[in-house]
Design a protein around this motif. Sequence first.
Motif, mmCIF file in Angstrom:
data_model
loop_
_atom_site.group_PDB
_atom_site.id
_atom_site.type_symbol
_atom_site.label_atom_id
_atom_site.label_comp_id
_atom_site.label_asym_id
_atom_site.label_seq_id
_atom_site.Cartn_x
_atom_site.Cartn_y
_atom_site.Cartn_z
ATOM 1 N N GLY A 134 4.539 1.739 52.667
ATOM 2 C CA GLY A 134 5.490 1.057 53.540
ATOM 3 C C GLY A 134 6.741 1.848 53.860
ATOM 4 N N TYR A 135 6.908 3.043 53.251
ATOM 5 C CA TYR A 135 8.124 3.827 53.472
ATOM 6 C C TYR A 135 7.848 5.011 54.398
ATOM 7 C CZ TYR A 135 10.400 1.324 49.643
ATOM 8 O OH TYR A 135 10.946 0.352 48.851
ATOM 9 N N PRO A 136 8.788 5.369 55.284
ATOM 10 C CA PRO A 136 8.635 6.564 56.123
ATOM 11 C C PRO A 136 8.957 7.822 55.302
ATOM 12 C CG PRO A 136 10.741 5.509 56.574
ATOM 13 C CD PRO A 136 10.019 4.629 55.584
ATOM 14 N N PRO A 137 8.600 9.010 55.792
ATOM 15 C CA PRO A 137 8.940 10.247 55.074
ATOM 16 C C PRO A 137 10.456 10.425 54.960
ATOM 17 C CG PRO A 137 7.297 10.671 56.788
ATOM 18 C CD PRO A 137 7.789 9.277 56.999
ATOM 19 N N GLY A 138 10.901 11.082 53.859
ATOM 20 C CA GLY A 138 12.328 11.337 53.653
ATOM 21 C C GLY A 138 12.576 12.817 53.405
ATOM 22 N N ILE A 139 13.589 13.126 52.617
ATOM 23 C CA ILE A 139 13.916 14.537 52.337
ATOM 24 C C ILE A 139 13.484 14.945 50.929
ATOM 25 C CG2 ILE A 139 15.853 14.552 53.965
ATOM 26 C CD1 ILE A 139 17.756 14.323 51.551
ATOM 27 N N GLY A 140 12.923 14.004 50.164
ATOM 28 C CA GLY A 140 12.446 14.326 48.823
ATOM 29 C C GLY A 140 13.500 14.083 47.759
ATOM 30 N N VAL A 141 13.049 13.946 46.514
ATOM 31 C CA VAL A 141 13.963 13.644 45.398
ATOM 32 C C VAL A 141 14.929 14.795 45.153
ATOM 33 C CG1 VAL A 141 14.099 13.185 42.914
ATOM 34 C CG2 VAL A 141 12.343 12.056 44.281
ATOM 35 N N LYS A 142 14.438 16.029 45.165
ATOM 36 C CA LYS A 142 15.312 17.172 44.871
ATOM 37 C C LYS A 142 16.485 17.251 45.849
ATOM 38 C CE LYS A 142 15.482 22.155 44.247
ATOM 39 N NZ LYS A 142 14.729 23.422 44.084
ATOM 40 N N ASN A 143 16.204 17.174 47.134
ATOM 41 C CA ASN A 143 17.276 17.256 48.147
ATOM 42 C C ASN A 143 18.212 16.046 48.064
ATOM 43 O OD1 ASN A 143 16.455 19.709 49.218
ATOM 44 N ND2 ASN A 143 14.973 18.752 50.589
ATOM 45 N N SER A 144 17.651 14.877 47.710
ATOM 46 C CA SER A 144 18.488 13.684 47.542
ATOM 47 C C SER A 144 19.464 13.869 46.398
ATOM 48 C CB SER A 144 17.612 12.457 47.294
ATOM 49 O OG SER A 144 16.791 12.185 48.401
ATOM 50 N N LEU A 145 18.996 14.480 45.321
ATOM 51 C CA LEU A 145 19.868 14.721 44.166
ATOM 52 C C LEU A 145 20.960 15.741 44.500
ATOM 53 C CD1 LEU A 145 17.285 14.744 41.232
ATOM 54 C CD2 LEU A 145 18.875 12.930 41.845
ATOM 55 N N LEU A 146 20.630 16.719 45.358
ATOM 56 C CA LEU A 146 21.658 17.668 45.813
ATOM 57 C C LEU A 146 22.760 16.945 46.589
ATOM 58 C CD1 LEU A 146 19.596 20.783 47.001
ATOM 59 C CD2 LEU A 146 21.385 20.773 45.256
ATOM 60 N N VAL A 147 22.347 16.018 47.454
ATOM 61 C CA VAL A 147 23.321 15.216 48.212
ATOM 62 C C VAL A 147 24.209 14.427 47.245
ATOM 63 C CG1 VAL A 147 23.604 13.313 49.844
ATOM 64 C CG2 VAL A 147 21.856 15.051 50.259
ATOM 65 N N LEU A 148 23.607 13.856 46.200
ATOM 66 C CA LEU A 148 24.383 13.081 45.219
ATOM 67 C C LEU A 148 25.355 13.967 44.450
ATOM 68 C CD1 LEU A 148 21.596 10.707 43.858
ATOM 69 C CD2 LEU A 148 23.493 10.113 45.360
ATOM 70 N N GLY A 149 24.977 15.208 44.198
ATOM 71 C CA GLY A 149 25.911 16.140 43.562
ATOM 72 C C GLY A 149 27.144 16.356 44.425
ATOM 73 N N VAL A 150 26.936 16.467 45.743
ATOM 74 C CA VAL A 150 28.064 16.621 46.689
ATOM 75 C C VAL A 150 28.920 15.354 46.705
ATOM 76 C CG1 VAL A 150 28.673 16.954 49.122
ATOM 77 C CG2 VAL A 150 26.802 18.283 48.104
ATOM 78 N N VAL A 151 28.265 14.184 46.624
ATOM 79 C CA VAL A 151 29.002 12.910 46.571
ATOM 80 C C VAL A 151 29.932 12.890 45.362
ATOM 81 C CG1 VAL A 151 28.726 10.425 46.120
ATOM 82 C CG2 VAL A 151 27.313 11.541 47.858
ATOM 83 N N ASN A 152 29.460 13.380 44.219
ATOM 84 C CA ASN A 152 30.296 13.432 43.014
ATOM 85 C C ASN A 152 31.482 14.380 43.175
ATOM 86 O OD1 ASN A 152 28.794 11.596 41.470
ATOM 87 N ND2 ASN A 152 27.343 13.167 40.843
ATOM 88 N N ILE A 153 31.266 15.497 43.872
ATOM 89 C CA ILE A 153 32.367 16.438 44.140
ATOM 90 C C ILE A 153 33.445 15.752 44.991
ATOM 91 C CG2 ILE A 153 33.012 18.562 45.365
ATOM 92 C CD1 ILE A 153 30.236 19.691 44.570
ATOM 93 N N LEU A 154 33.004 14.993 46.003
ATOM 94 C CA LEU A 154 33.961 14.260 46.849
ATOM 95 C C LEU A 154 34.742 13.234 46.019
ATOM 96 C CD1 LEU A 154 31.795 13.662 50.058
ATOM 97 C CD2 LEU A 154 33.761 15.201 49.830
ATOM 98 N N GLY A 155 34.049 12.565 45.078
ATOM 99 C CA GLY A 155 34.725 11.623 44.184
ATOM 100 C C GLY A 155 35.805 12.310 43.372
#
Length: 523
Positions: free
Chosen positions: A470-491
């Motif tokens: 039921g889900y469309p393709p995304g960017i994958g877990v690894k790339n998602s975790l990289l984005v979250l690392g950037v979110v933490n830097i912004l925090g």
Amino acid sequence: MAKDQLQVLNALDVAKTQWYHFTAIIVAGMGFFTDAYDLFCISLVTKLLGRIYYHVDGAEKPGTLPPNVSAAVNGVAFIGTLSGQLFFGWLGDKLGRKKVYGMTLLLMVVCSVASGLSFGREPKSVMATLCFFRFWLGFGIGGDYPLSATIMSEYANKKTRGAFIAAVFAMQGFGILAGGLFAIVIASIFRVKFNAPPYEIDPVASTVPEADFAWRIILMVGALPAALTYYWRMKMPETARYTALVAKNMEQAAKDMSKVMQVEIQAEQVKKDESKDYGLFSKQFAARHGLHLLGTASTWFLLDIAFYSQNLFQKDIFSAIGWIPPAKTMNALDEVFKIARAQTLIALCSTVPGYWFTVALIDKIGRFSIQLIGFFFMTVFMFALTIPYEHWTLKENRIGFVVLYSLTFFFANFGPNATTFVVPAEIFPARFRSTCHGISSASGKLGAMIGAFGFLYLAQSPDKTKTDAGYPPGIGVKNSLLVLGVVNILGFIFTFLVPEPKGKSLEEISGENEQEDELENKV
């Protein structure tokens, strides 16, 4: 700063830790215990709901909630919470903390019980009923955020105020723990009474009809701790800071605090002059507190994106270390038991300790330092999980993966997950305190929705043959975790907008004493 602070407020600031402080922590904390139980227990039973209401004959795997239903069941309480934070935060400044505090608790009790009820037996009617009551449950929970934090900050002394507010929030850890333990008990009792084969042996018999009662009991028990503290909430007097600074009733403030602190406090006469009172949307507020509100709202928003997205790799961890075997090898109640056990172990090993490290150290090293430390190490461990992600997916490296995952959780709780709750209750004037905390916490819930649901879609494999049903393709877990690392830097960066309130009175931090001085000089 004012030369002479109001006697009643000064008495609160310099008071030694007394029994009424602990009473306030327990009364406010039990609300948060209930909040956490109610918000997080749904994740323990969603797999069971899928097996009961979305079973497909002949399917290789047990039934699961369709993506849209899963998002609604899990997310509707977040929407309710966000709405409640804004509404009750504003109402707490208009009507007073005490009047509104009882409303939120009653709403939580009624809707916790109602969440376990349903109209009809068809999947649509059961899920619609569940979503309806979980929205209003979330609405009540949302009100508890600004009110509990504000009440505790206004009751506390300035020396240990951070620890007291953090202790209220730390009850959330015990609520998560209690939810997991209670689910383990219920699943164990039902497993003994109603034995069933695994799904792969007998798909229909693997979900006994009585399992429909298990999830209802787990959800409904959330009403108990809230109901038990209602009487004590109603007995608490209005906070002296609201009565004196917002309602302008010095006599009542002195009377209430004399009774609570068991000392004689004289009422003072202060001239009312509302010419210096500015509104929330005024230029004066923007100049004095605009950056502070941006700081508290943005850091809570960014923190909750990272915090609530951690479920992206939770299922990988639990499966990798064997805590949760493949669904088809278990019956319905086995699955509830093993999910609850896994979440309880995570709470016990990293969530609860992180909260109480904050309680112990917040008034020693300060909110600002703890928040920076938390965001820094969340970033470090997130990148340590992400950059060599393929390394951690190998079976022989699973222990290291779990350790890093637990440390990320630990530094979220010994860090911004606690401090973003504490600081907004300290740095704003009394007449805006509850509203600004509500705005900040609502920003957090918006981040939680992005983290929990946006990243659920984002983390899907780029290969559409490997995505979840039921889900469309995304960017994958690894790339998602990289984005979250950037979110933490912004925090980490946005933390620099937030002042350090450690060791100061609420009036000194918010600048209310300066306003009083300006009034005196004008007169």
